[in-house]
Structures are given as structure tokens and as C-alpha cells.
Enzyme design. Structure first.
Site, mmCIF file in Angstrom:
data_model
loop_
_atom_site.group_PDB
_atom_site.id
_atom_site.type_symbol
_atom_site.label_atom_id
_atom_site.label_comp_id
_atom_site.label_asym_id
_atom_site.label_seq_id
_atom_site.Cartn_x
_atom_site.Cartn_y
_atom_site.Cartn_z
ATOM 1 N N TYR A 45 -11.139 -18.145 -19.081
ATOM 2 C CA TYR A 45 -12.369 -18.102 -18.281
ATOM 3 C C TYR A 45 -12.028 -17.670 -16.862
ATOM 4 O O TYR A 45 -11.056 -18.161 -16.293
ATOM 5 C CB TYR A 45 -13.025 -19.486 -18.235
ATOM 6 C CG TYR A 45 -14.337 -19.528 -18.984
ATOM 7 C CD1 TYR A 45 -15.320 -18.582 -18.709
ATOM 8 C CD2 TYR A 45 -14.604 -20.501 -19.931
ATOM 9 C CE1 TYR A 45 -16.525 -18.603 -19.390
ATOM 10 C CE2 TYR A 45 -15.805 -20.523 -20.614
ATOM 11 C CZ TYR A 45 -16.763 -19.572 -20.335
ATOM 12 O OH TYR A 45 -17.950 -19.583 -20.996
ATOM 13 N N GLU A 47 -14.744 -16.816 -14.162
ATOM 14 C CA GLU A 47 -15.954 -16.491 -13.391
ATOM 15 C C GLU A 47 -15.590 -16.219 -11.933
ATOM 16 O O GLU A 47 -14.789 -16.956 -11.345
ATOM 17 C CB GLU A 47 -16.949 -17.654 -13.408
ATOM 18 C CG GLU A 47 -17.706 -17.773 -14.702
ATOM 19 C CD GLU A 47 -17.281 -18.981 -15.486
ATOM 20 O OE1 GLU A 47 -16.069 -19.304 -15.432
ATOM 21 O OE2 GLU A 47 -18.136 -19.593 -16.120
ATOM 22 N N ASP A 189 -26.506 7.283 -14.144
ATOM 23 C CA ASP A 189 -25.936 6.621 -15.324
ATOM 24 C C ASP A 189 -25.159 7.717 -16.066
ATOM 25 O O ASP A 189 -25.735 8.513 -16.804
ATOM 26 C CB ASP A 189 -27.093 6.067 -16.163
ATOM 27 C CG ASP A 189 -26.623 5.487 -17.494
ATOM 28 O OD1 ASP A 189 -25.442 5.677 -17.855
ATOM 29 O OD2 ASP A 189 -27.455 4.856 -18.176
ATOM 30 N N THR A 215 -20.609 3.552 -19.265
ATOM 31 C CA THR A 215 -19.918 2.754 -20.270
ATOM 32 C C THR A 215 -18.496 3.312 -20.342
ATOM 33 O O THR A 215 -18.206 4.365 -19.785
ATOM 34 C CB THR A 215 -20.584 2.867 -21.655
ATOM 35 O OG1 THR A 215 -20.682 4.247 -22.003
ATOM 36 C CG2 THR A 215 -21.953 2.232 -21.671
ATOM 37 N N LYS A 218 -17.631 5.853 -24.643
ATOM 38 C CA LYS A 218 -18.182 7.092 -25.207
ATOM 39 C C LYS A 218 -17.141 8.194 -25.003
ATOM 40 O O LYS A 218 -16.064 8.112 -25.572
ATOM 41 C CB LYS A 218 -19.535 7.398 -24.560
ATOM 42 C CG LYS A 218 -20.595 6.314 -24.844
ATOM 43 C CD LYS A 218 -21.955 6.719 -24.357
ATOM 44 C CE LYS A 218 -23.028 5.725 -24.740
ATOM 45 N NZ LYS A 218 -23.174 4.609 -23.786
ATOM 46 N N ARG A 224 -15.421 -0.962 -25.754
ATOM 47 C CA ARG A 224 -16.873 -1.057 -25.576
ATOM 48 C C ARG A 224 -17.160 -1.895 -24.326
ATOM 49 O O ARG A 224 -16.802 -3.078 -24.273
ATOM 50 C CB ARG A 224 -17.456 -1.727 -26.818
ATOM 51 C CG ARG A 224 -18.940 -1.593 -27.001
ATOM 52 C CD ARG A 224 -19.317 -1.854 -28.443
ATOM 53 N NE ARG A 224 -18.875 -0.734 -29.266
ATOM 54 C CZ ARG A 224 -19.504 0.448 -29.352
ATOM 55 N NH1 ARG A 224 -20.619 0.652 -28.686
ATOM 56 N NH2 ARG A 224 -19.025 1.408 -30.104
#
Ligand code: DSN
Length: 402
Positions: A45, A47, A189, A215, A218, A224
Site C-alpha cells: 500500500y 497512498e 487525450d 493510457t 495501446k 494496462r
């Protein structure tokens, strides 16, 4: 390993190996990327951001995230990067929040013309939080004069460029000039073309846009996930707090490590050559379909649109389903001015980012065009079609070797 899951993965591996993957947003990540996605980093974790975490024990994931940030900045030439978005949609949500208040106005391309769900579709959060208006295409192409005219009337807070099914080059400088004329932010984008931008095969939006989202899976060929870039010190603060704590919780440090690997791979000469071949293969397939009499869009990048309704008298949905019989995967796609709804469509979107990773050549791409054309015309049986597909994919690299 869990037997049921393992068996299903084995079937998916077979599907990926035997098939021709023409979904323009898909690709095959390298072994290094895939292994790091499954590493022990998933246990942690973290954060917050490097040096400012909520939990202890983050000294190593801090190093990983810093490396990913540095490599993203180097690859795209930006001053700042946030590598935590879980997806392109999360990246866009955070970018909107950083740029404008809820209810603010965004001028974008509608989904039907090649935009994305998060660019204001009624079924996406985006249209519920922001006021979207859209600019039209002229004969399927961006029309910068019309965009300026609409921007002057609408006076948006943000103009959004970068698309999911747009086969032509985008002049980001021209759109930036429009933003300056009307006094609004410019957001891009670049998810679809990120790999082409990284390899300098497409104009980069980074020098012109206030925020660039992407992203990483692609054309960029990584894990991903999502990415946000900016050159603005004030905006990166707003982006960071929009990602965490506003939209997301703990970052996926295993995916962030895989993004770092992907950025390094994309900095290589090999990747630059790969991006050139993607464009060459896409054009070769599109040209061959045109030569055979099919109605195609033309292309400057990694994808094109095939109008199956006008060419073969079937819908995009029917064409997609039929091609799966011979192990070719595509997706139905609306074409500009489409008269059919999104669940039917008149077109297919076809891209070569994935097959090129496996070693598809220009001649192979032309053969793909001939198989699609003959099969959709009803000139090839399922058996003949499958045989011709397997003749190609059996000489390409196996997914596990990549
Ligand atoms: N699903 C992606 C695409 O196919 O373009 C966009 O999110």
C-alpha cells in the site's frame, strides 16, 4: 496454480497466438512488463506520492515510482508526470478536475465521430459532471476553421483533442492557436497515438497542451494503465490531488513498475522502428483493401475505418462476429455520419499495433486485407479463411516469447 483459472488462461493464450489481433487499442506487452505486473509489488500500500506516503515501508516503491516519473518525462519531454492513474478514464477524470469546475464547458469530438466515452458521452460520468459541446468533422477530417468558429461561439473552458477512432494526423499546434485565440485550456487525450508520439512518428501534443493524458497499453505497448503529463507547476499539484485522494486510493506499484519498463523500452531505437512499421503495415492493409474496391478511410497512423455496410452490405457488428469465425479480432465502430446505432454500426476499426509487435510484415498486412475482403464477400469458406490466417500467425512470434 488455481486449475480453473489456469485452464482459462491457456485457452486465452491459444486464442491470442492463433488469431490476428486487429483491435486498434490492443497490443502485446513484453515479458518484462508482464512479469513485473505479477510481482510482489502488488503487496504494498502506498497512498500518497514518493516521499509523502500515508504508510511506512515505502522506501522501495518510492524509488520505483520516481523512476517511472523520470522516464515518462524523458520519453515525452514534459516537465511533470503522474503515473498513478489506473486507466485512461481515471486520467481524464483527474485532468478535467484539474482544469475546470463542475458544470464547466468542454469542447470535444463526439464518440460517434471518433471521440471517447469520457469525452462527453451521455453514458459516461463526464457528461454528468461537465457541459460538453462538440465540434464536427468535415468529410471525416478535423476542420480547424470550423473548430475556431465553434470555439468563438461556445467559449469553452477547455478544448479537448485526441481520439479513439481518428485515422489521420492531428495538428496540435493549430488547435493550441485556437485555444489561445478564445482564451481556454487545451487538453489532449493521446491514448491511441502515445507510442507514435514517443517514437516521434506523430506530432507531440506535449509542447502545446496544458494537460496530456494517455493510457500505457495501446501503441505504447506497456501494462494496462494511465498517465498524465503537464509542463505547468500549478496544474501538476491539482492533477496529483485529483488522482489521490479525490478519485483513487492506493496506487498500483506493480503496474507503475511495469510502466517504468515500458517507458524505457519505448526510448529504444527498436521501438522507433516498430512504430514506423505499425504505420507502414496499417497503410499497406488499407491500400490493398482500397485496391480491392473496399470503402476505407485512408490513414496516417495505426488505424483505419472500413465501411462494411457500403462495401459488403453488412453491419459492423455482423462483420466483427463473422471475422471471429476465422480468428480475426476487430471491433465494430461508427464511422463519421453513421446512420446505424453504436451497437450495430456501419464500420470496423482496424489497427496494426498488436500484429506488428508479433512480426507482421507489409506483405502480411496486404494478405490480411485480401483475407478480410474475400471472406466478407463470401468467397472464402470458414476452413479456407482459418487456414490462411493460421499460415500468417504460425510464422509470427508467440505471445510468450515477446
Ligand atoms: N477501449 C479503448 C479503445 O478501444 O479505443 C478506449 O478506451
Amino acid at each position: 496454480m488455481d486449475r480453473e483459472i489456469n485452464e482459462i488462461i491457456a485457452q486465452e493464450l491459444k486464442r491470442q497466438n492463433q488469431g490476428i489481433e486487429l483491435i486498434a487499442s490492443e497490443n502485446y506487452a513484453s515479458k518484462d512488463v508482464r512479469e513485473v505486473c505479477g510481482s510482489i509489488l502488488t503487496n504494498k500500500y502506498a497512498e500518497g506520492y514518493p516521499g509523502k506516503r500515508y504508510y511506512g515501508g515505502c522506501e522501495f516503491v518510492d524509488q520505483i515510482e520516481n523512476l517511472a516519473i523520470e522516464r515518462a518525462k524523458e520519453l515525452f519531454g514534459s516537465k511533470f508526470a503522474n503515473v498513478q492513474p489506473h486507466s485512461g478514464s481515471q486520467a481524464n477524470a483527474a485532468a478535467y478536475r484539474a482544469l475546470l469546475p463542475e458544470g464547466g464547458k468542454i469542447l470535444s469530438l463526439v464518440l460517434d465521430d471518433g471521440g471517447h466515452l469520457t469525452h462527453g458521452s451521455p453514458v459516461s460520468f463526464s457528461s454528468h459532471l461537465y457541459n460538453f459541446v462538440h465540434y464536427p468533422l468535415t468529410n471525416g477530417h478535423l476542420d480547424y476553421q470550423k473548430l475556431l468558429e465553434i470555439a468563438e461561439v461556445e467559449k469553452p473552458d477547455v478544448i479537448l483533442a485526441g481520439y479513439s477512432a481518428y485515422p489521420y494526423a492531428i495538428d496540435f499546434k493549430a488547435i493550441k492557436d485556437i485555444c489561445d485565440k478564445v482564451g481556454c485550456y487545451f487538453m489532449v487525450d493521446m491514448a491511441h497515438i502515445a507510442g507514435l508520439v514517443a517514437a516521434k512518428k506523430h506530432m507531440s501534443p506535449v509542447p502545446y497542451a496544458d494537460i496530456v493524458t494517455s493510457t500505457t497499453h495501446k501503441t505504447l505497448r506497456g501494462p494496462r494503465g494511465g498517465l498524465i503529463l503537464t509542463n505547468d507547476e500549478e496544474l501538476i499539484k491539482r492533477i496529483n490531488s485529483a488522482i489521490f485522494p479525490y478519485y483513487q486510493g492506493g496506487p498500483l506499484e506493480h503496474i507503475i513498475a511495469a510502466k517504468a519498463i515500458c517507458f524505457k523500452e519505448a526510448l529504444s531505437k527498436e521501438f522507433e522502428e516498430y512504430a514506423s512499421r505499425v504505420i507502414e503495415n496499417t497503410k499497406a492493409c488499407e491500400d490493398e483493401l482500397a485496391r480491392l474496391g473496399a470503402k476505407v478511410s485512408g490513414t496516417d497512423n495505426h488505424l483505419f475505418l472500413l465501411n462494411v455496410l457500403d462495401t459488403y452490405g453488412i453491419t459492423g457488428k455482423q462483420a466483427q462476429v463473422r471475422l471471429e469465425n476465422i480468428f480475426i479480432t476487430t471491433n465494430k465502430n461508427m464511422i463519421p455520419g453513421d446512420t446505424l446505432p453504436p451497437n450495430k454500426t456501419s464500420g470496423l476499426r482496424i489497427g496494426f499495433a498488436a500484429t506488428t509487435t508479433r512480426g507482421c510484415t507489409k506483405q502480411d498486412a496486404e494478405e490480411v486485407a485480401r483475407i478480410i475482403n474475400s471472406y466478407l464477400k463470401g468467397e472464402l469458406s470458414d476452413e479456407e479463411g482459418q487456414k490462411r490466417v493460421l499460415a500468417l500467425t504460425s510464422k509470427w512470434k508467440n505471445i510468450e516469447e515477446l
